[in-house]
Design an enzyme around this catalytic site. Structure first.
Site, PDB file in Angstrom:
ATOM      1  N   ALA A 202      12.932  17.578  18.443  1.00  0.00           N
ATOM      2  CA  ALA A 202      11.899  18.412  19.075  1.00  0.00           C
ATOM      3  C   ALA A 202      10.764  17.597  19.658  1.00  0.00           C
ATOM      4  CB  ALA A 202      11.363  19.423  18.060  1.00  0.00           C
ATOM      5  N   ASP A 203      10.325  16.554  18.954  1.00  0.00           N
ATOM      6  CA  ASP A 203       9.202  15.738  19.411  1.00  0.00           C
ATOM      7  C   ASP A 203       9.445  15.167  20.808  1.00  0.00           C
ATOM      8  OD1 ASP A 203       9.805  15.878  16.664  1.00  0.00           O
ATOM      9  OD2 ASP A 203       8.474  14.224  16.153  1.00  0.00           O
ATOM     10  N   ALA A 204      10.720  14.913  21.112  1.00  0.00           N
ATOM     11  CA  ALA A 204      11.070  14.275  22.382  1.00  0.00           C
ATOM     12  C   ALA A 204      10.697  15.131  23.586  1.00  0.00           C
ATOM     13  CB  ALA A 204      12.568  13.955  22.418  1.00  0.00           C
ATOM     14  N   PHE A 206       7.924  16.503  24.084  1.00  0.00           N
ATOM     15  CA  PHE A 206       6.582  16.042  24.463  1.00  0.00           C
ATOM     16  C   PHE A 206       6.621  14.617  24.996  1.00  0.00           C
ATOM     17  CE2 PHE A 206       2.550  13.929  23.636  1.00  0.00           C
ATOM     18  CZ  PHE A 206       1.613  14.845  24.081  1.00  0.00           C
TER      19      PHE A 206
END
Length: 413
Positions: A202-204, A206
């Protein structure tokens, strides 16, 4: 551990900074001056730990910086990148008021590293810092700011990674060295996860697509946008939960459940998605064929998250099971709040419906700032809901706080 030596080559002399020296509590009043003052107090405290000569954070307070001998600590990696992305918004706001020292810090940081990216060319964590270079280019128009980024992205387009998106940590020993196989660079080691050569977590969302789409906007070359669009929707197809309108952090959480039976949805993980979608929509062409699809998933996500906000204005580390980790948590909250403020300011979210949500979140964030300017209640580096304390802080959360503040400053027009 490194300790302060007097003097510490500080970027600023803050003795005249009344907001910090007097250690007055940040104001949660919703007016431009109060928002500006709260942002300034937080960033000035953080920069007390910045060594201008080394272009890194250091100091007695371990949880205010990332030591260069620890994981996730590369100065061109995601931790510093997330800080500088938010710092850029603050620097431009301060510059508009005649205070250019923050923008000077940004410029000098980027120039010191020759606009280079991290060492793992396929890993979004290592090219997230490209967002800083693109933002600086918008102001200074210096061609060299774009060169490394274009070279790396052209290489990725020519030889794209084809690994699957399911997270699997390589756990085997080399037949040659007899040592465990790991990622290794600059004297640092980390677990080898082939799926991180694509946007598999998920962080990717951003870290990755906003860089590609912004580069396409600046250069006018749609190949960067086309690549980002394709990869983004493959990530969505993997991590988006159509039933709950939320994002899993990665494939390891599909079958996991909290004690209350709910899915494990990590606040900061889904916060990265909310903020990442906002940054994507900032640069995605208004007439893009899939623009409505991007907006739709953004609205669905933000609508669902609003229902999980707690009474104090914050989200807990586990979005659907707040009782499992009943701690205040500011990094995920700041990322989500940025998404709400951006969405309202750009007509993507209903103002009447969502303004109370973001105002409540901002007040809660400001209330988590200590009198000296330290932002507390930040869950440390991780990938799942965990405990948090009042003294926990990190520079990526400062970046998120500044992103939110920059949009709140516009919102209270």
């Amino acid at each position: 551990m490194k300790r302060f030596i007097t003097p510490l080559f500080l970027i600023f002399t803050l003795a005249t900074n009344t907001s910090c020296s007097a250690e007055t509590k940040a104001s949660s009043t919703l007016d431009k001056q109060s928002i500006y003052s709260s942002m300034k107090q937080v960033i000035d405290w953080q920069l007390l730990h910045y060594n201008k000569e080394k272009y890194e954070f250091e100091g007695d307070d371990k949880k205010s910086y990332i030591a260069l001998d620890e994981g996730d600590s590369d100065p061109l990696g995601w931790v510093y990148a997330s800080f500088h992305i938010g710092m850029d918004r603050w620097a431009k706001l301060a510059d508009s008021k005649g205070d250019s020292k923050y923008l000077k810090l940004q410029y000098e940081y980027a120039k010191h590293y020759n606009y280079l990216l991290g060492p793992r060319i396929y890993n979004a964590d290592d090219y997230a810092v490209g967002q800083l270079y693109l933002d600086l280019y918008e102001k200074y128009k210096e061609p060299e700011m774009l060169v490394p980024l274009k070279v790396i992205f052209d290489t990725i387009i020519q030889s794209p990674s084809t690994v699957g998106l399911e997270i699997e940590v390589v756990d085997q020993v080399s037949k040659i060295s007899g040592q465990k196989i790991q990622d290794s660079y600059n004297g640092l080691t980390s677990a080898l996860v082939p799926a991180k050569n694509r946007w598999s977590w998920a962080d990717a969302i951003f870290m990755g697509p906003p860089v590609w789409i912004h580069l396409a906007k600046i250069t006018g070359d749609d190949k960067y946008l086309d690549f980002a669009d394709k990869e983004f929707w493959e990530t969505v197809n993997l991590l988006w939960d159509e039933e709950d309108h939320l994002f899993y952090r990665d494939s390891r959480f599909f079958e996991k459940r909290e004690k209350n039976g709910e899915k494990v949805i990590w606040a900061r993980g889904v916060g990265w998605v909310a903020a990442g979608l906002a940054r994507i929509l900032e640069h995605l062409p208004k007439d893009h064929i899939k623009r409505a699809k991007y907006e739709d998933i953004f609205v669905k996500l933000m609508t669902r998250l609003a229902g999980a906000q707690q009474s104090d204005g914050l989200w807990r580390p586990s979005v659907l099971a707040p009782e499992s980790q009943p701690y205040r948590e500011t990094s995920g909250t700041a990322l989500m709040a940025y998404g709400y403020a951006f969405g309202i300011n750009n007509g993507l979210l209903n103002k009447e419906k969502f303004t109370p949500v973001v105002e409540k979140a901002w007040k809660a964030l400001v209330s988590s700032v200590q009198p000296n300017g330290k932002l507390g209640w930040v869950q440390q580096i991780g990938y799942k809901p965990e405990s948090v304390t009042e003294d926990d802080t990190q520079i990526f959360a400062i970046g998120a706080f500044l992103l939110t503040g920059s949009e709140m400053y516009k919102l209270v027009n």
